[in-house]
Design an enzyme around this catalytic site. Sequence first.
Site, PDB file in Angstrom:
ATOM      1  N   TYR A 120       0.821  -1.277  -0.004  1.00  0.00           N
ATOM      2  CA  TYR A 120      -0.181  -0.038   0.048  1.00  0.00           C
ATOM      3  C   TYR A 120       0.960   1.238   0.097  1.00  0.00           C
ATOM      4  O   TYR A 120       1.045   1.989   1.016  1.00  0.00           O
ATOM      5  CB  TYR A 120      -0.937   0.122   1.313  1.00  0.00           C
ATOM      6  CG  TYR A 120      -1.797  -1.221   1.293  1.00  0.00           C
ATOM      7  CD1 TYR A 120      -2.816  -1.364   0.413  1.00  0.00           C
ATOM      8  CD2 TYR A 120      -1.771  -1.963   2.377  1.00  0.00           C
ATOM      9  CE1 TYR A 120      -3.607  -2.506   0.602  1.00  0.00           C
ATOM     10  CE2 TYR A 120      -2.579  -3.049   2.618  1.00  0.00           C
ATOM     11  CZ  TYR A 120      -3.607  -3.223   1.821  1.00  0.00           C
ATOM     12  OH  TYR A 120      -4.529  -4.221   1.918  1.00  0.00           O
ATOM     13  N   ARG A 165      -6.280 -13.371   1.059  1.00  0.00           N
ATOM     14  CA  ARG A 165      -7.025 -12.328   0.441  1.00  0.00           C
ATOM     15  C   ARG A 165      -8.069 -12.738  -0.462  1.00  0.00           C
ATOM     16  O   ARG A 165      -8.788 -13.717  -0.353  1.00  0.00           O
ATOM     17  CB  ARG A 165      -6.038 -12.105  -0.994  1.00  0.00           C
ATOM     18  CG  ARG A 165      -4.599 -11.650  -0.436  1.00  0.00           C
ATOM     19  CD  ARG A 165      -4.520 -10.359   0.550  1.00  0.00           C
ATOM     20  NE  ARG A 165      -4.748  -9.194   0.195  1.00  0.00           N
ATOM     21  CZ  ARG A 165      -4.612  -7.908   1.000  1.00  0.00           C
ATOM     22  NH1 ARG A 165      -4.395  -8.074   2.224  1.00  0.00           N
ATOM     23  NH2 ARG A 165      -4.767  -6.865   0.325  1.00  0.00           N
ATOM     24  N   GLU A 220      -2.644  -6.555   9.893  1.00  0.00           N
ATOM     25  CA  GLU A 220      -3.733  -6.012   9.133  1.00  0.00           C
ATOM     26  C   GLU A 220      -5.123  -6.391   9.815  1.00  0.00           C
ATOM     27  O   GLU A 220      -6.032  -5.629   9.880  1.00  0.00           O
ATOM     28  CB  GLU A 220      -3.624  -5.938   7.402  1.00  0.00           C
ATOM     29  CG  GLU A 220      -4.487  -5.307   6.738  1.00  0.00           C
ATOM     30  CD  GLU A 220      -4.226  -5.574   5.269  1.00  0.00           C
ATOM     31  OE1 GLU A 220      -3.504  -6.552   5.064  1.00  0.00           O
ATOM     32  OE2 GLU A 220      -4.974  -4.967   4.378  1.00  0.00           O
ATOM     33  N   TYR A 239      -9.534 -11.891   4.724  1.00  0.00           N
ATOM     34  CA  TYR A 239      -9.463 -10.446   4.410  1.00  0.00           C
ATOM     35  C   TYR A 239     -11.056  -9.952   5.109  1.00  0.00           C
ATOM     36  O   TYR A 239     -10.924 -10.355   6.230  1.00  0.00           O
ATOM     37  CB  TYR A 239      -9.839 -10.394   2.985  1.00  0.00           C
ATOM     38  CG  TYR A 239      -9.485  -9.025   2.214  1.00  0.00           C
ATOM     39  CD1 TYR A 239      -8.065  -8.422   2.810  1.00  0.00           C
ATOM     40  CD2 TYR A 239      -9.811  -8.470   1.232  1.00  0.00           C
ATOM     41  CE1 TYR A 239      -7.869  -7.233   2.446  1.00  0.00           C
ATOM     42  CE2 TYR A 239      -9.263  -7.276   0.549  1.00  0.00           C
ATOM     43  CZ  TYR A 239      -8.146  -6.717   1.090  1.00  0.00           C
ATOM     44  OH  TYR A 239      -7.675  -5.287   0.676  1.00  0.00           O
ATOM     45  N   TRP A 240     -12.007  -9.472   4.585  1.00  0.00           N
ATOM     46  CA  TRP A 240     -13.227  -9.294   5.011  1.00  0.00           C
ATOM     47  C   TRP A 240     -14.257 -10.312   4.971  1.00  0.00           C
ATOM     48  O   TRP A 240     -15.417  -9.940   5.153  1.00  0.00           O
ATOM     49  CB  TRP A 240     -13.643  -7.929   4.213  1.00  0.00           C
ATOM     50  CG  TRP A 240     -12.683  -6.662   4.448  1.00  0.00           C
ATOM     51  CD1 TRP A 240     -12.021  -6.060   3.655  1.00  0.00           C
ATOM     52  CD2 TRP A 240     -12.971  -5.878   5.501  1.00  0.00           C
ATOM     53  NE1 TRP A 240     -11.368  -4.966   4.049  1.00  0.00           N
ATOM     54  CE2 TRP A 240     -11.710  -4.936   5.382  1.00  0.00           C
ATOM     55  CE3 TRP A 240     -13.593  -5.808   6.961  1.00  0.00           C
ATOM     56  CZ2 TRP A 240     -11.378  -3.793   5.967  1.00  0.00           C
ATOM     57  CZ3 TRP A 240     -13.145  -4.631   7.522  1.00  0.00           C
ATOM     58  CH2 TRP A 240     -12.078  -3.719   7.368  1.00  0.00           C
ATOM     59  N   TRP A 277      -4.560   6.567   1.377  1.00  0.00           N
ATOM     60  CA  TRP A 277      -6.051   5.935   1.326  1.00  0.00           C
ATOM     61  C   TRP A 277      -6.730   6.917   2.290  1.00  0.00           C
ATOM     62  O   TRP A 277      -6.196   7.085   3.534  1.00  0.00           O
ATOM     63  CB  TRP A 277      -6.010   4.770   1.908  1.00  0.00           C
ATOM     64  CG  TRP A 277      -6.144   3.614   0.742  1.00  0.00           C
ATOM     65  CD1 TRP A 277      -7.244   2.976   0.063  1.00  0.00           C
ATOM     66  CD2 TRP A 277      -5.053   3.069   0.127  1.00  0.00           C
ATOM     67  NE1 TRP A 277      -6.784   2.007  -1.110  1.00  0.00           N
ATOM     68  CE2 TRP A 277      -5.416   2.081  -0.931  1.00  0.00           C
ATOM     69  CE3 TRP A 277      -3.763   3.171   0.244  1.00  0.00           C
ATOM     70  CZ2 TRP A 277      -4.568   1.270  -1.739  1.00  0.00           C
ATOM     71  CZ3 TRP A 277      -2.560   2.149  -0.519  1.00  0.00           C
ATOM     72  CH2 TRP A 277      -3.231   1.561  -1.374  1.00  0.00           C
ATOM     73  N   LEU A 278      -8.063   7.165   2.066  1.00  0.00           N
ATOM     74  CA  LEU A 278      -8.701   8.099   2.818  1.00  0.00           C
ATOM     75  C   LEU A 278      -9.094   7.611   4.167  1.00  0.00           C
ATOM     76  O   LEU A 278      -8.916   8.339   5.231  1.00  0.00           O
ATOM     77  CB  LEU A 278     -10.430   8.331   2.034  1.00  0.00           C
ATOM     78  CG  LEU A 278     -11.418   9.248   2.675  1.00  0.00           C
ATOM     79  CD1 LEU A 278     -10.738  10.629   3.107  1.00  0.00           C
ATOM     80  CD2 LEU A 278     -12.429   9.338   1.788  1.00  0.00           C
ATOM     81  N   ASP A 317     -13.786  -4.458   1.107  1.00  0.00           N
ATOM     82  CA  ASP A 317     -13.743  -4.633  -0.522  1.00  0.00           C
ATOM     83  C   ASP A 317     -14.540  -6.221  -0.838  1.00  0.00           C
ATOM     84  O   ASP A 317     -15.233  -5.951  -1.564  1.00  0.00           O
ATOM     85  CB  ASP A 317     -12.420  -4.916  -0.689  1.00  0.00           C
ATOM     86  CG  ASP A 317     -11.240  -3.952  -0.413  1.00  0.00           C
ATOM     87  OD1 ASP A 317     -11.797  -3.016   0.503  1.00  0.00           O
ATOM     88  OD2 ASP A 317     -10.181  -3.687  -0.729  1.00  0.00           O
TER      89      ASP A 317
HETATM   90  C1  GLC Z   1      -7.689  -2.564   1.551  1.00  0.00           C
HETATM   91  C2  GLC Z   1      -8.882  -2.309   2.788  1.00  0.00           C
HETATM   92  C3  GLC Z   1      -9.459  -0.834   2.714  1.00  0.00           C
HETATM   93  C4  GLC Z   1      -8.088  -0.068   3.046  1.00  0.00           C
HETATM   94  C5  GLC Z   1      -7.016  -0.251   2.130  1.00  0.00           C
HETATM   95  C6  GLC Z   1      -5.574   0.372   2.377  1.00  0.00           C
HETATM   96  O1  GLC Z   1      -8.475  -2.277   0.407  1.00  0.00           O
HETATM   97  O2  GLC Z   1      -9.978  -3.333   2.401  1.00  0.00           O
HETATM   98  O3  GLC Z   1     -10.379  -0.835   3.834  1.00  0.00           O
HETATM   99  O4  GLC Z   1      -8.387   1.385   3.019  1.00  0.00           O
HETATM  100  O5  GLC Z   1      -6.776  -1.591   1.758  1.00  0.00           O
HETATM  101  O6  GLC Z   1      -5.372  -0.001   3.710  1.00  0.00           O
END
Ligand code: GLC
Length: 440
Positions: free
Chosen positions: A29, A212, A409, A365-366, A33-34, A167
Amino acid sequence: MHNELIQKAIEVLKYNDVGGWTRPAPGLYPHQWLWDSCFVAIGMSHYNPKRAQQEIMSLFKGQWENGMIPHMIFSGDGEKHLSPNLWDSKVSPLSPRKLETSGITQPPLLTQAVVSIGQKLSSHERRNWYKKTWPHLLAYHQWFYAERSPHAEGLVVLIHPWETGLDNTPPWMQAMRQHQRPLWIKAIEAIRADKLIEKLRKDTRQVPPDERMSTAESLMLVNIVRRLRRKHYDIDKILLRSHFAIEDVMFNSLLIRGNQLLTEIAKDIRKTIPKETLNYMNLAPKSLENLWDQQDEQYYSRTFVTQKPIREPSIASLMPLYSGVITKKRASQLVSALKNTKEYGTNFPVPSVPLSSEHFSQRRYWQGPSWVNTNWLIIDGLERYGFKREAAQLRNRTLNMVDKSGFFEYFSPIDGYGAGISPFSWTAALTIDLAKTADE
Ligand code: GLC
């Protein structure tokens, strides 16, 4: 006392600091990111409010002319073909000219972050901070209702699973599969070319694939981006033809709380929120209650066109607790689900999908793991509803989980095992916030 843990968390944020803003994690990453930056700012506000302010100001640099804050601002690092070129934000005349961003947003925690920082400042500094951020915040909230609430009942619609921040969350994956399954994805699955594509994916090079989302899911997400880009991110064009738009229960719960905080800021600095926006804001709580499903006794997201609930449980169903506008009775019903050992009451809570779901998978993941940010939102909601004991318990369990496994994470809700990438910024930042409150 958590002094050592707090110190380690501060080190993580320093390590991920790339100068004025913080990457979520190294490698995977590299951009801003917001909602990650909002959580980061909440954590930083405890030991360096100035740096926390910078984190937020950096987000405003990406704000579009219509008020939208994009979910990603690209840093220039990383593989260009993967992100900036995919989004190609310049196709919209409303995107910033000097930066490349994505063309969608992410959960609205910006106003929360601004207030969390404000609370750490003197009253004079706080008002200055609020005055500085006000035009951006107001434009942001206005954008939601001007562009994302076409039914005019105060609920906003989302147009991409990435906007939820969760996601591959099951309700959205179900809706996405039903809505479109482009032929090429079917073909890829049929000939098992996903194994080949797997090799090209960046995330599965750094994290085990079973932690993932699947390749087919990733391809579908990218395919939606391509469609949004073809419409130049123009919401009228997007909603005109697409039936893939969802009134998401978590996102709307967060926005409602954001609206309350916006109102507090307005009072503090004597500003008025324009009437039209205020009307929508006032309609939102009642509309949120319309997402309650009598049959299953829980909140669900709803498809925008048919107005039908997506009867697929996930952690989003608990987020009305954070909104603060549901009744105490409803809040108690959510607390029961939280405690239920067949649902969310695991050893290392709160799982992103309840144990009873067919989609539950402890490290994917989610689709099962516990995340520190969703715990933080639930704890905050529990506190405000007066469930102090439950809030303290979840806070301590979250801190123990991070202490035991590290700044991962996400975590297995069964054994607390850390998964995904590490060291992860929002895990560290919110650890600071939770630990400071625990030690008070
Ligand atoms: C993944 C997560 C998202 C997060 C991003 C950066 O896409 O699902 O919620 O903002 O990673 O950490």
